[in-house]
Structures are given as C-alpha cells and as structure tokens.
Design a protein around this motif. Structure first.
Motif, mmCIF file in Angstrom:
data_model
loop_
_atom_site.group_PDB
_atom_site.id
_atom_site.type_symbol
_atom_site.label_atom_id
_atom_site.label_comp_id
_atom_site.label_asym_id
_atom_site.label_seq_id
_atom_site.Cartn_x
_atom_site.Cartn_y
_atom_site.Cartn_z
ATOM 1 N N VAL A 55 0.815 -1.215 0.000
ATOM 2 C CA VAL A 55 0.000 0.000 0.000
ATOM 3 C C VAL A 55 0.848 1.265 0.000
ATOM 4 O O VAL A 55 0.636 2.167 -0.809
ATOM 5 C CB VAL A 55 -0.965 0.001 1.208
ATOM 6 C CG1 VAL A 55 -1.728 1.304 1.309
ATOM 7 C CG2 VAL A 55 -1.924 -1.178 1.112
ATOM 8 N N LYS A 56 1.786 1.337 0.909
ATOM 9 C CA LYS A 56 2.583 2.569 1.065
ATOM 10 C C LYS A 56 3.765 2.649 0.101
ATOM 11 O O LYS A 56 4.126 3.721 -0.356
ATOM 12 C CB LYS A 56 3.106 2.690 2.500
ATOM 13 C CG LYS A 56 2.040 2.743 3.543
ATOM 14 C CD LYS A 56 1.366 4.086 3.562
ATOM 15 C CE LYS A 56 0.373 4.118 4.725
ATOM 16 N NZ LYS A 56 -0.307 5.377 4.812
ATOM 17 N N LYS A 57 4.381 1.515 -0.181
ATOM 18 C CA LYS A 57 5.589 1.513 -1.013
ATOM 19 C C LYS A 57 5.329 1.074 -2.444
ATOM 20 O O LYS A 57 6.213 1.146 -3.285
ATOM 21 C CB LYS A 57 6.660 0.591 -0.390
ATOM 22 C CG LYS A 57 7.092 1.010 0.992
ATOM 23 C CD LYS A 57 7.800 2.346 0.965
ATOM 24 C CE LYS A 57 8.323 2.697 2.343
ATOM 25 N NZ LYS A 57 9.015 3.964 2.359
ATOM 26 N N ASN A 58 4.116 0.609 -2.731
ATOM 27 C CA ASN A 58 3.724 0.192 -4.079
ATOM 28 C C ASN A 58 4.658 -0.846 -4.698
ATOM 29 O O ASN A 58 4.976 -0.771 -5.883
ATOM 30 C CB ASN A 58 3.606 1.401 -5.010
ATOM 31 C CG ASN A 58 2.456 2.291 -4.639
ATOM 32 O OD1 ASN A 58 1.437 1.813 -4.178
ATOM 33 N ND2 ASN A 58 2.623 3.583 -4.824
ATOM 34 N N VAL A 59 5.103 -1.823 -3.887
ATOM 35 C CA VAL A 59 5.980 -2.856 -4.444
ATOM 36 C C VAL A 59 5.140 -3.909 -5.150
ATOM 37 O O VAL A 59 3.964 -4.111 -4.846
ATOM 38 C CB VAL A 59 6.872 -3.508 -3.362
ATOM 39 C CG1 VAL A 59 7.765 -2.499 -2.702
ATOM 40 C CG2 VAL A 59 6.055 -4.247 -2.332
ATOM 41 N N ALA A 60 5.733 -4.584 -6.090
ATOM 42 C CA ALA A 60 5.052 -5.615 -6.877
ATOM 43 C C ALA A 60 4.809 -6.859 -6.034
ATOM 44 O O ALA A 60 5.488 -7.096 -5.033
ATOM 45 C CB ALA A 60 5.904 -5.975 -8.092
ATOM 46 N N GLY A 61 3.858 -7.657 -6.464
ATOM 47 C CA GLY A 61 3.553 -8.899 -5.771
ATOM 48 C C GLY A 61 4.744 -9.825 -5.689
ATOM 49 O O GLY A 61 4.965 -10.487 -4.673
ATOM 50 N N SER A 62 5.535 -9.884 -6.764
ATOM 51 C CA SER A 62 6.711 -10.752 -6.754
ATOM 52 C C SER A 62 7.734 -10.285 -5.713
ATOM 53 O O SER A 62 8.408 -11.104 -5.087
ATOM 54 C CB SER A 62 7.360 -10.798 -8.142
ATOM 55 O OG SER A 62 7.755 -9.506 -8.547
#
Length: 74
Positions: A55-62
């Motif tokens: 949510v906060k860092k917008n990292v990918a699922g992988s």
C-alpha cells in the motif's frame, strides 16, 4: 540496532549462507530482513509489513513474495 535485532539479523544471515544462495539473493534477503526489523522494531507482524509494502511503497507482488521468503528464514 538493538542486540536482539542484531541476533535476528545474524540468524537470518546464517540460514541464508547455509542455503548457498547467490550473492544477489543474499543481499536482497538481508535488506528485506533489515527493513522488517526497522519497520516493526521486533514485532512479529509479517502481514502488516507486507501490507505496508504493497500500500505505502507500491511494491510488486513478486517483491512481496521475495520478502516473505526471506522472512520465512527467520
């Protein structure tokens, strides 16, 4: 970093070495463990940490999967 945090990081690092991961994987896993320790200040709330990354860092699922794998070593 507190003593217990250092011990947690060392334990993770030792397990990574035993698995014979590549240098890049080791580096990535250790970074994930450090970020986890800093974020939670020793609280064992992995789900909240993964949610924060999404949510906060917008990292990918992988990336979240990689973080989860690195924390599973602890």
């Amino acid at each position: 970093m507190e003593k217990s945090s250092k011990e947690l990081l060392e334990r993770g690092q030792n397990k990574i070495w035993l698995q014979h991961y590549s240098y890049q994987t080791e580096k990535s896993y250790i970074d994930s463990i450090r970020r986890y320790i800093c974020f939670h200040n020793q609280q064992q709330e992995i789900t909240a940490f993964l949610r924060h990354l999404g949510v906060k860092k917008n990292v990918a699922g992988s990336t979240k999967n990689q973080v989860l794998k690195s924390l599973a070593l602890l």
